[in-house]
Design an enzyme around this catalytic site. Structure first.
Site, PDB file in Angstrom:
ATOM      1  N   GLY A 131       0.828  -1.205   0.000  1.00  0.00           N
ATOM      2  CA  GLY A 131       0.000   0.000   0.000  1.00  0.00           C
ATOM      3  C   GLY A 131       0.863   1.256   0.000  1.00  0.00           C
ATOM      4  O   GLY A 131       0.500   2.283   0.559  1.00  0.00           O
TER       5      GLY A 131
ATOM      6  N   SER B  54       1.280   3.197  -2.307  1.00  0.00           N
ATOM      7  CA  SER B  54       0.660   4.244  -3.128  1.00  0.00           C
ATOM      8  C   SER B  54      -0.288   5.124  -2.326  1.00  0.00           C
ATOM      9  O   SER B  54      -0.750   6.151  -2.820  1.00  0.00           O
ATOM     10  CB  SER B  54      -0.131   3.571  -4.266  1.00  0.00           C
ATOM     11  OG  SER B  54      -0.992   2.568  -3.739  1.00  0.00           O
TER      12      SER B  54
ATOM     13  N   ASN C 206       1.356  -2.409   5.318  1.00  0.00           N
ATOM     14  CA  ASN C 206       0.573  -1.189   5.516  1.00  0.00           C
ATOM     15  C   ASN C 206      -0.750  -1.185   4.740  1.00  0.00           C
ATOM     16  O   ASN C 206      -1.672  -0.456   5.088  1.00  0.00           O
ATOM     17  CB  ASN C 206       1.457   0.002   5.102  1.00  0.00           C
ATOM     18  CG  ASN C 206       0.652   1.255   4.834  1.00  0.00           C
ATOM     19  OD1 ASN C 206       0.236   1.952   5.760  1.00  0.00           O
ATOM     20  ND2 ASN C 206       0.397   1.558   3.565  1.00  0.00           N
TER      21      ASN C 206
ATOM     22  N   SER D 182      -4.170  -0.345  14.064  1.00  0.00           N
ATOM     23  CA  SER D 182      -4.986   0.870  14.244  1.00  0.00           C
ATOM     24  C   SER D 182      -5.356   0.963  15.721  1.00  0.00           C
ATOM     25  O   SER D 182      -5.432  -0.058  16.418  1.00  0.00           O
ATOM     26  CB  SER D 182      -6.274   0.759  13.428  1.00  0.00           C
ATOM     27  OG  SER D 182      -7.231   1.677  13.892  1.00  0.00           O
TER      28      SER D 182
ATOM     29  N   TYR E 144     -13.473  -4.014  10.649  1.00  0.00           N
ATOM     30  CA  TYR E 144     -12.156  -3.358  10.579  1.00  0.00           C
ATOM     31  C   TYR E 144     -11.409  -3.534  11.905  1.00  0.00           C
ATOM     32  O   TYR E 144     -10.229  -3.894  11.923  1.00  0.00           O
ATOM     33  CB  TYR E 144     -12.362  -1.875  10.262  1.00  0.00           C
ATOM     34  CG  TYR E 144     -11.094  -1.057  10.175  1.00  0.00           C
ATOM     35  CD1 TYR E 144     -10.300  -1.093   9.038  1.00  0.00           C
ATOM     36  CD2 TYR E 144     -10.693  -0.238  11.234  1.00  0.00           C
ATOM     37  CE1 TYR E 144      -9.138  -0.332   8.955  1.00  0.00           C
ATOM     38  CE2 TYR E 144      -9.540   0.528  11.158  1.00  0.00           C
ATOM     39  CZ  TYR E 144      -8.760   0.471  10.012  1.00  0.00           C
ATOM     40  OH  TYR E 144      -7.609   1.226   9.936  1.00  0.00           O
TER      41      TYR E 144
ATOM     42  N   ALA F 228     -11.795  -5.820  14.141  1.00  0.00           N
ATOM     43  CA  ALA F 228     -11.390  -7.223  14.298  1.00  0.00           C
ATOM     44  C   ALA F 228     -10.131  -7.510  13.477  1.00  0.00           C
ATOM     45  O   ALA F 228      -9.205  -8.178  13.950  1.00  0.00           O
ATOM     46  CB  ALA F 228     -12.528  -8.146  13.863  1.00  0.00           C
TER      47      ALA F 228
ATOM     48  N   ILE G 262      -5.398   9.716  11.222  1.00  0.00           N
ATOM     49  CA  ILE G 262      -4.362  10.304  10.356  1.00  0.00           C
ATOM     50  C   ILE G 262      -5.039  10.846   9.100  1.00  0.00           C
ATOM     51  O   ILE G 262      -5.828  10.139   8.462  1.00  0.00           O
ATOM     52  CB  ILE G 262      -3.313   9.236   9.952  1.00  0.00           C
ATOM     53  CG1 ILE G 262      -2.814   8.442  11.179  1.00  0.00           C
ATOM     54  CG2 ILE G 262      -2.149   9.886   9.199  1.00  0.00           C
ATOM     55  CD1 ILE G 262      -2.059   9.202  12.219  1.00  0.00           C
TER      56      ILE G 262
HETATM   57  P1  NAP Z   1      -5.169   5.046   1.954  1.00  0.00           P
HETATM   58  O1  NAP Z   1      -4.568   6.367   1.642  1.00  0.00           O
HETATM   59  O2  NAP Z   1      -6.568   4.767   1.554  1.00  0.00           O
HETATM   60  O3  NAP Z   1      -4.203   3.923   1.368  1.00  0.00           O
HETATM   61  C1  NAP Z   1      -4.544   2.567   1.388  1.00  0.00           C
HETATM   62  C2  NAP Z   1      -3.460   1.801   0.661  1.00  0.00           C
HETATM   63  O4  NAP Z   1      -3.778   0.396   0.731  1.00  0.00           O
HETATM   64  C3  NAP Z   1      -3.365   2.161  -0.821  1.00  0.00           C
HETATM   65  O5  NAP Z   1      -2.010   2.274  -1.183  1.00  0.00           O
HETATM   66  C4  NAP Z   1      -3.991   0.959  -1.525  1.00  0.00           C
HETATM   67  O6  NAP Z   1      -3.396   0.690  -2.784  1.00  0.00           O
HETATM   68  C5  NAP Z   1      -3.591  -0.156  -0.559  1.00  0.00           C
HETATM   69  N1  NAP Z   1      -4.423  -1.325  -0.775  1.00  0.00           N
HETATM   70  C6  NAP Z   1      -5.757  -1.456  -0.595  1.00  0.00           C
HETATM   71  N2  NAP Z   1      -6.148  -2.688  -0.933  1.00  0.00           N
HETATM   72  C7  NAP Z   1      -5.033  -3.343  -1.358  1.00  0.00           C
HETATM   73  C8  NAP Z   1      -4.780  -4.658  -1.830  1.00  0.00           C
HETATM   74  N3  NAP Z   1      -5.768  -5.551  -1.958  1.00  0.00           N
HETATM   75  N4  NAP Z   1      -3.505  -5.000  -2.163  1.00  0.00           N
HETATM   76  C9  NAP Z   1      -2.499  -4.103  -2.057  1.00  0.00           C
HETATM   77  N5  NAP Z   1      -2.688  -2.833  -1.601  1.00  0.00           N
HETATM   78  C10 NAP Z   1      -3.931  -2.479  -1.262  1.00  0.00           C
HETATM   79  O7  NAP Z   1      -5.153   4.759   3.522  1.00  0.00           O
HETATM   80  P2  NAP Z   1      -4.093   5.122   4.659  1.00  0.00           P
HETATM   81  O8  NAP Z   1      -4.783   6.035   5.598  1.00  0.00           O
HETATM   82  O9  NAP Z   1      -2.780   5.520   4.068  1.00  0.00           O
HETATM   83  O10 NAP Z   1      -3.969   3.715   5.387  1.00  0.00           O
HETATM   84  C11 NAP Z   1      -2.784   2.936   5.413  1.00  0.00           C
HETATM   85  C12 NAP Z   1      -2.875   1.939   6.551  1.00  0.00           C
HETATM   86  O11 NAP Z   1      -2.989   2.636   7.800  1.00  0.00           O
HETATM   87  C13 NAP Z   1      -4.111   1.012   6.479  1.00  0.00           C
HETATM   88  O12 NAP Z   1      -3.757  -0.272   6.872  1.00  0.00           O
HETATM   89  C14 NAP Z   1      -5.060   1.637   7.488  1.00  0.00           C
HETATM   90  O13 NAP Z   1      -5.969   0.702   8.006  1.00  0.00           O
HETATM   91  C15 NAP Z   1      -4.076   2.124   8.534  1.00  0.00           C
HETATM   92  N6  NAP Z   1      -4.632   3.163   9.405  1.00  0.00           N
HETATM   93  C16 NAP Z   1      -5.024   4.373   8.891  1.00  0.00           C
HETATM   94  C17 NAP Z   1      -5.544   5.323   9.756  1.00  0.00           C
HETATM   95  C18 NAP Z   1      -5.980   6.677   9.273  1.00  0.00           C
HETATM   96  O14 NAP Z   1      -6.580   7.426  10.069  1.00  0.00           O
HETATM   97  N7  NAP Z   1      -5.723   7.058   8.020  1.00  0.00           N
HETATM   98  C19 NAP Z   1      -5.675   5.035  11.106  1.00  0.00           C
HETATM   99  C20 NAP Z   1      -5.285   3.804  11.588  1.00  0.00           C
HETATM  100  C21 NAP Z   1      -4.749   2.867  10.722  1.00  0.00           C
HETATM  101  P3  NAP Z   1      -4.102   1.063  -4.191  1.00  0.00           P
HETATM  102  O15 NAP Z   1      -4.656   2.451  -4.039  1.00  0.00           O
HETATM  103  O16 NAP Z   1      -2.980   0.958  -5.161  1.00  0.00           O
HETATM  104  O17 NAP Z   1      -5.172   0.044  -4.417  1.00  0.00           O
END
Ligand code: NAP
Length: 234
Positions: free
Chosen positions: A8, A10, A77, A129, A142, A144, A175
């Site tokens: 992830g 990207s 990630n 998370s 989520y 879980a 975030i």
């Molecule tokens: P984001 O901007 O939506 O990015 C999600 C990333 O996951 C994208 O790069 C997407 O890739 C990738 N992804 C989704 N499905 C995939 C798959 N099947 N195979 C490979 N890659 C996949 O979200 P983010 O906020 O950066 O989140 C990153 C991580 O942090 C996640 O695990 C999320 O649960 C965790 N997190 C985020 C927050 C928050 O508040 N933002 C809080 C706690 C935890 P593509 O776009 O290329 O499909």
């Protein structure tokens, strides 16, 4: 040169992690699933390489990871979320959350570990998370998946520590990324009031925590959950 694979890469947090690891001297493999252009732009910016696979597709993960031997650091990630009542969420969406967030993490770790075990060194950092620590209403599936990542981190850390491999977990708070773009201005203000430090997290806060856990400064730390949440869950 040390090498890292960021799943992830990207996305919002993933891209910040890739940039930070590159600035620490890593050659970074940037995984993406659908966001090809974002991943390619990032690869040109930091001098890394893109690698496309769906983390929930175990055979695709194996083939992709075998093609990039000798990885020192894996950052699990990639993740998706959905806000919906537990009793209303579509079964396919529930499966997707568990398959990508939890099984995807296991798939990548299982594929990357054999060479790490052979060379008796390696580092795995899983992105959980705060909801995996304390649970979120309307994000039960989520929560879980993210609680599962915490259990996985602790168990795997014990299993591979004798092979010189550390496994840790980061539990981000709120975030500012695409994942939270669904919230209205009013919702965001209410959420911000619940954050003791009074500000939303930025992707770089998670990237800093990854850089620390990946570094020798964390050489005696394994099986831990590092909460990066402005005090929202203590
Ligand atoms: P984001 O901007 O939506 O990015 C999600 C990333 O996951 C994208 O790069 C997407 O890739 C990738 N992804 C989704 N499905 C995939 C798959 N099947 N195979 C490979 N890659 C996949 O979200 P983010 O906020 O950066 O989140 C990153 C991580 O942090 C996640 O695990 C999320 O649960 C965790 N997190 C985020 C927050 C928050 O508040 N933002 C809080 C706690 C935890 P593509 O776009 O290329 O499909």
């Amino acid at each position: 040169m040390k090498t890292a694979l960021v799943t992830g890469g990207s996305g919002g947090i993933g891209a910040a992690i890739c940039r930070r690891l590159a600035s620490e001297g890593y050659f970074v493999y940037i995984n993406y699933n659908s966001s090809k252009e974002k991943a390619e732009n990032l690869a040109s910016e930091i001098g890394g390489q893109t690698i496309c696979f769906d983390v929930s597709d175990n055979s695709a993960v194996k083939i992709a990871i075998e093609s990039i031997s000798d990885i020192d650091l894996l950052v699990n990630n990639a993740g998706v979320s959905e806000i919906e009542l537990f009793t209303s969420i579509k079964q396919e969406n529930s499966d997707r959350i568990l398959d990508i967030n939890l099984k995807g993490t296991l798939n990548c770790a299982r594929a990357i570990l054999p060479p790490m075990i052979n060379k008796k060194s390696g580092n795995i950092i899983n992105i959980s998370s705060m909801w995996g620590q304390c649970g979120a209403s309307c994000e039960v599936d989520y929560s879980a998946s993210k609680a599962g990542i915490i259990g996985f981190t602790k168990a795997l850390a014990k299993e591979v520590a004798p092979s010189g491999i550390r496994v840790n977990c980061i539990a981000p708070g709120f975030i500012m990324t695409e994942m939270n773009s669904r919230f209205s201005k009013e919702d965001l203000e209410l959420i911000r009031e619940d954050i003791p430090l009074g500000i939303f997290g930025e992707p770089r806060h998670i990237a800093d925590a990854v850089a620390f856990l990946a570094s020798d400064q964390a050489e005696y730390i394994t099986g831990q959950v590092l909460a990066v949440n402005g005090g929202m869950v203590i």
